[in-house]
Write a protein that holds these residues in place. Structure first.
Motif, mmCIF file in Angstrom:
data_model
loop_
_atom_site.group_PDB
_atom_site.id
_atom_site.type_symbol
_atom_site.label_atom_id
_atom_site.label_comp_id
_atom_site.label_asym_id
_atom_site.label_seq_id
_atom_site.Cartn_x
_atom_site.Cartn_y
_atom_site.Cartn_z
ATOM 1 N N GLU A 1 -1.921 -15.867 10.476
ATOM 2 C CA GLU A 1 -3.177 -16.041 9.780
ATOM 3 C C GLU A 1 -4.562 -16.031 10.577
ATOM 4 O O GLU A 1 -5.356 -15.525 10.109
ATOM 5 N N ASP A 2 -4.481 -16.110 11.770
ATOM 6 C CA ASP A 2 -5.345 -16.127 12.731
ATOM 7 C C ASP A 2 -5.766 -14.887 13.278
ATOM 8 O O ASP A 2 -6.949 -14.385 13.422
ATOM 9 N N ARG A 3 -4.650 -13.935 13.395
ATOM 10 C CA ARG A 3 -4.826 -12.465 14.207
ATOM 11 C C ARG A 3 -5.361 -11.609 13.254
ATOM 12 O O ARG A 3 -4.452 -11.342 12.062
ATOM 13 N N MET A 4 -6.250 -10.883 13.548
ATOM 14 C CA MET A 4 -6.773 -9.666 12.722
ATOM 15 C C MET A 4 -6.465 -8.403 13.127
ATOM 16 O O MET A 4 -6.353 -8.101 14.120
ATOM 17 N N LEU A 5 -6.106 -7.475 12.142
ATOM 18 C CA LEU A 5 -5.762 -6.162 12.423
ATOM 19 C C LEU A 5 -6.477 -5.183 11.366
ATOM 20 O O LEU A 5 -5.844 -5.194 10.290
ATOM 21 N N ALA B 1 -0.529 -11.394 9.123
ATOM 22 C CA ALA B 1 0.449 -11.833 8.016
ATOM 23 C C ALA B 1 0.393 -11.148 6.755
ATOM 24 O O ALA B 1 1.313 -11.410 5.859
ATOM 25 N N THR B 2 -0.471 -10.157 6.536
ATOM 26 C CA THR B 2 -0.616 -9.498 5.287
ATOM 27 C C THR B 2 0.251 -8.185 5.383
ATOM 28 O O THR B 2 0.674 -7.595 4.297
ATOM 29 N N MET B 3 0.745 -7.942 6.657
ATOM 30 C CA MET B 3 1.605 -6.650 6.777
ATOM 31 C C MET B 3 2.821 -6.826 6.132
ATOM 32 O O MET B 3 3.472 -7.792 6.590
#
Length: 570
Positions: free
Chosen positions: A267-271, A277-279
């Motif tokens: 939830e915290d880390r963005m890519l 978590a959306t990957m």
């Protein structure tokens, strides 16, 4: 009566940096290689030791499955507390419940209910899991006296315990009747007779007081013997059915925390402007780790209940739990660590708890009894089980797979050193014949896969030679034992799903999705080809995982309430 949610309530939200019992405080104690003192005081107040004492002796031990749930909560917060405060006394005490006389049992219950610790003094570095070669001696002294001589190098709570259960040699004759267990209180020893050995440095379980003892012709009353002379191995093999089932099942709390940590990270880390978590690949690994937890819990919970309901048949099952559950949890944590990347090595901060949990989990694969030693326990029983139970179906006893069914008291006197039959495999055959018409075709086809594998196992088991069953035999025979544990686990998963369909339709555990995912994962182990979950399964399984995470629910079969707040941040 105290319950698992009460333990969780007392621990509070582990992610709250202001919580004196939270992850930040646990990590600080770990850095100091100390037991978590505030956690111990809370467990003193809770009276955790009462969970290890049968109700008939004034404690709260009613069912092994309930004990597992209470201890799983402790392991979820700090495995050092789980082992160093609780499980070490559990390991020692079951030998007294299984082999001691009424006076010894009453005395142990008094010690535990007074908050004292009792140590299991088994292992010697020179012999590892080969207890038949233990050298620590209890020789005759003056009338009604034994003289204790020797050293035990690996003892949890060697210094902190007030009593010890010591595996001792009492005869030089070869075979399994040369050792006796002793229940020794330290206050009964002469002053300065007991010498403590230094603690071993370890990467995991840093706070656990792991050391050793040494005695030299130390006199004790001969009445300390647990059972008749030469009964140590029999008592230990009966007791192992509780400890090899209970301890790995308790450590699934570690996997719960590992999953929860990676959910926070996702939830915290963005890519590329989106949460990790959306990957799809991340969600797939998380869903598979969730299913692995459910698989492990199915086998452990089924066997924990079987100890009550089928005590003559659980020797092989308990060793299977140790092999399957500890291995599955360790592997799942390793995969989760890959998702965390470099964060899995950090010893502080938002995700610092993960590396501690992973380090502390590692001994689950070899502590108390190595996984390969458990396979070696299962292997010689296979030909007998194949003849008696692998050809005809048999319905399970009421309550085996249903956690809402009451259990009879633990029948310590009915536990056996070898399984008499294999009802879980008979249940698999019966389930295959009785799958309801509405059962999804994947479940039906996968069940047939395991029934066919059982037929192959039966042919192979009946063809085993005596030399294959001995230590140093054909290594391929151990692979046969490993395949047996996989089919056994599939039977436990299928049995739980069928009960949920019948008793609690419309719930997650009654849905075919999770059991299909579980059977797919297990089938991949049979053919040596790991099978990732198809997205049609990974999607709904991840949705269930995410829903539990957001709602503060545990990830195991119980789906119980937790005080965690996913939104609290340092």
């Amino acid at each position: 009566m105290s319950t698992e949610p009460d333990v969780e309530r007392r621990f509070g939200d582990p992610w709250d940096p202001a919580n004196p019992l939270g992850h930040r405080a646990v990590l600080a104690a770990d850095e100091r290689s100390e037991m978590f003192a505030d956690g111990e005081r809370m467990l003193d107040d809770f009276g955790l030791n009462a969970e290890f004492v049968p109700v008939g002796l004034g404690g709260r031990m009613t069912g092994l499955d309930r004990l597992i749930q209470v201890m799983r909560s402790v392991f979820r917060h700090d495995p050092c507390l789980g082992l160093g405060y609780g499980a070490s006394s559990f390991i020692a005490s079951v030998n007294v419940w299984a082999g001691g006389d009424s006076a010894q049992q009453r005395r142990l219950s008094e010690l535990l209910l007074a908050g004292q610790k009792v140590a299991s003094v088994y292992h010697e570095l020179a012999h590892g899991n080969d207890f038949a070669r233990v050298d620590f001696r209890a020789d005759p002294g003056r009338p009604d006296e034994l003289l204790l001589t020797g050293r035990k190098e690996v003892v949890t709570n060697a210094r902190r315990s007030s009593a010890m259960v010591i595996f001792s040699r009492t005869s030089d004759a070869p075979g399994g009747r040369s050792h006796t267990q002793l229940f020794v209180e330290k206050d009964a020893l002469p002053p300065d007779a007991l010498r403590y050995l230094p603690r071993f440095a370890s990467s995991g379980m840093r706070g656990v007081q792991l050391g050793g003892i040494e005695l030299d012709h130390c006199p004790v009353d001969a009445g300390v013997a647990l059972g008749p002379p030469g009964s140590a191995m029999e008592v230990a093999l009966r007791s192992f059915q509780l400890t090899r089932t209970g301890l790995p099942a308790m450590t699934l709390g570690v996997l719960d925390t590992g999953l929860r940590t990676v959910m926070r990270f996702g939830e915290d880390r963005m890519l590329r402007g989106r949460p990790v978590a959306t990957m799809p690949v991340v969600r797939s690994v998380l869903a598979e780790s969730f299913v692995d937890l459910l698989i492990a819990d199915c086998l452990a919970t089924t066997v924990a209940r079987a100890v009550h309901l089928l005590p003559e048949d659980t020797n092989a099952y308990a060793s299977a739990v140790k092999y399957v559950v500890s291995g599955r949890a360790i592997h799942a944590m390793a995969r989760l660590g890959e998702l965390l990347g470099a964060q899995s090595y950090l010893r502080a901060g938002e995700y610092g708890i993960f590396q501690k949990m992973q380090r502390d989990l590692a001994p689950a694969g070899f502590g108390h009894a190595a996984r390969v030693a458990c396979l070696a326990t299962v292997l010689p029983q296979l030909p007998r089980l194949a003849r008696r139970s692998w050809a005809t179906g048999q319905a399970p006893p009421a309550g085996l797979h249903d956690p809402d069914e009451a259990l009879p008291p633990l029948p310590f006197d009915r536990l056996r050193i070898a399984s008499a039959a294999d009802p879980l495999m008979s249940h698999l055959l019966a389930a295959a014949e009785a799958l309801p018409p509405g059962a999804g075709s994947p479940v039906r086809e996968l069940t047939r896969t395991f029934v066919a594998e059982l037929a192959r196992l039966r042919t192979a088991a009946l063809a085993l030679r005596p030399s294959d069953l001995a230590v140093g035999g054909d290594p391929a025979a151990l692979d046969l034992a490993a395949r047996y544990t996989t089919v056994l686990t599939a039977s436990a998963c299928l049995g739980r799903w069928l009960v949920e369909q019948r008793r609690r339709p419309g719930t997650f555990l009654a849905d075919p999705a999770w059991v299909t995912g579980a059977l797919l994962r297990l089938a991949g182990e049979l053919d040596g080809v790991p099978r990732p979950l198809p997205m049609a399964l990974a999607g709904p399984l991840y949705a269930e995982l995410a829903g539990r995470y957001a709602g503060g629910r545990s990830f195991d079969l119980c789906n119980g309430p937790l005080p965690d707040s996913p939104r609290s941040r340092n």
